[in-house]
Motif scaffolding. Structure first.
Motif, short mmCIF file in Angstrom:
data_model
loop_
_atom_site.label_atom_id
_atom_site.label_comp_id
_atom_site.label_asym_id
_atom_site.label_seq_id
_atom_site.Cartn_x
_atom_site.Cartn_y
_atom_site.Cartn_z
N ALA A 1 -15.13 -30.63 -5.34
CA ALA A 1 -14.13 -30.95 -4.33
C ALA A 1 -13.27 -29.72 -4.08
N ILE A 2 -12.52 -29.77 -2.99
CA ILE A 2 -11.60 -28.69 -2.65
C ILE A 2 -10.19 -29.27 -2.59
N PHE A 3 -9.27 -28.69 -3.35
CA PHE A 3 -7.86 -29.05 -3.29
C PHE A 3 -7.15 -28.09 -2.35
N PHE A 4 -6.52 -28.67 -1.33
CA PHE A 4 -5.70 -27.90 -0.39
C PHE A 4 -4.22 -28.17 -0.68
N SER A 5 -3.42 -27.13 -0.56
CA SER A 5 -1.97 -27.30 -0.67
C SER A 5 -1.29 -26.51 0.43
N ALA A 6 -0.11 -26.95 0.81
CA ALA A 6 0.66 -26.28 1.85
C ALA A 6 2.10 -26.72 1.73
N ILE A 7 3.00 -25.94 2.32
CA ILE A 7 4.44 -26.20 2.24
C ILE A 7 4.98 -26.42 3.65
N ARG A 8 5.87 -27.42 3.77
CA ARG A 8 6.64 -27.54 5.01
C ARG A 8 7.76 -26.50 4.96
N GLU B 161 -2.17 -24.85 9.58
CA GLU B 161 -1.29 -23.90 10.28
C GLU B 161 -0.85 -24.46 11.63
N ALA B 162 -1.79 -25.09 12.34
CA ALA B 162 -1.47 -25.67 13.63
C ALA B 162 -0.46 -26.81 13.50
N ALA B 163 -0.46 -27.49 12.35
CA ALA B 163 0.48 -28.59 12.12
C ALA B 163 1.85 -28.10 11.67
N GLY B 164 1.99 -26.78 11.45
CA GLY B 164 3.29 -26.23 11.12
C GLY B 164 3.53 -25.98 9.65
#
Length: 275
Positions: free
Chosen positions: A266-273, A190-193
């Protein structure tokens, strides 16, 4: 992080590719392509590509019109990746994920399997990921859960640390298995946008042909090797044998050369620009 935590070269690169990949990484590589966007064309970037196990999985699964660029900080890892990749399908390039040599918005997706833990400046790496993704592009990366959810490296870590009670080598606890904090990683994204965060725990079997090979993989095919060698006595081979005996006792009834198996997570993280 220790200065040696992200160094995969020489015999470490060879041991990683020969032993660690089949024991830990092949199974998770197969989990990556189904989690990518359904691209008919475009460009995917992989950072911390290592010896190319995820790269090969993406090359086999993605349409030919999707270009793939795979990068790693350590050229010896890319040298080992090249022979397993189809000719002309993938561009390999040495690059630091914290300072990527690509234009803004150049990629439709960015993948990083088990590399984020090794970045000394994780906010910089996440900011770079956002920069090189197009609006709407997806970031997908995985990290290991803690040692409490990964018995084989936990047993090896404990056995190795016990040999040096005044100055235990803690690479496995500190780096590969030290970043399984879902709220903390989500806050960093979140901090990275980034937006539209996802986090998924994925448990798979961790298997090795023997306790000895499993111990050799972790003690000699990772930067733990440098920590053990720096302490000199009793020496790398002796410490590896002690770790193998611990695995055999706990997972194979004391048999050193029969297969061992335990869960790994393991943990898979995903995020959208955002656009």
């Amino acid at each position: 992080m220790s200065a040696t935590d992200a160094v995969f070269a020489g015999r470490v690169a060879e041991g990683y590719d020969r032993l660690m990949v089949p024991m830990l990484f092949e199974a998770y590589a197969a989990e990556v392509p189904p989690r990518l966007p359904r691209l008919a064309e475009g460009h995917v970037l992989e950072t911390a590509a290592g010896t190319g196990i995820v790269t090969a999985a993406m090359a086999a699964a993605l349409p030919a019109a999707v270009a793939i660029t795979a990068t790693d900080l350590n050229p010896p890892m890319l040298d080992r990746a090249a022979p397993r990749l189809p000719s002309g399908r993938v561009t390999l390039r040495q690059a630091d994920a914290q300072r990527l040599p690509f234009e803004d918005g150049a990629f439709d997706a960015l993948v990083c399997q088990f590399g984020v833990m090794f970045f000394p400046d994780k906010p910089a790496a996440l900011a770079e990921a956002r920069r090189v993704l197009r609006p709407g592009g997806r970031l997908l990366f995985s990290v290991w859960s803690g040692l409490d959810r990964n018995p084989i490296p936990a047993i090896v870590q404990a056995a190795v640390a016990a040999q040096f009670p005044d100055d235990p080598p803690l690479f496995m606890a500190r780096t590969p298995h030290g970043h399984g904090d879902i709220p903390g990683m989500t806050a960093a994204l979140e901090a990275a946008g980034f937006t539209d965060f996802g986090a998924e725990r994925v448990e798979l079997p961790c298997r090795s042909p023997s306790a000895r090979l499993a111990a050799t993989a972790i003690c000699q095919g990772t930067p733990l090797r440098a920590e053990i060698e720096a302490r000199r006595v009793p020496g790398l081979d002796a410490v590896t044998e002690i770790a193998a005996q611990a695995l055999a006792r706990k997972l194979a009834g004391g048999a050193m050369n029969t297969p061992v198996s335990a869960p790994m997570e393991a943990i898979f993280f995903s995020a959208i620009r955002p656009g």
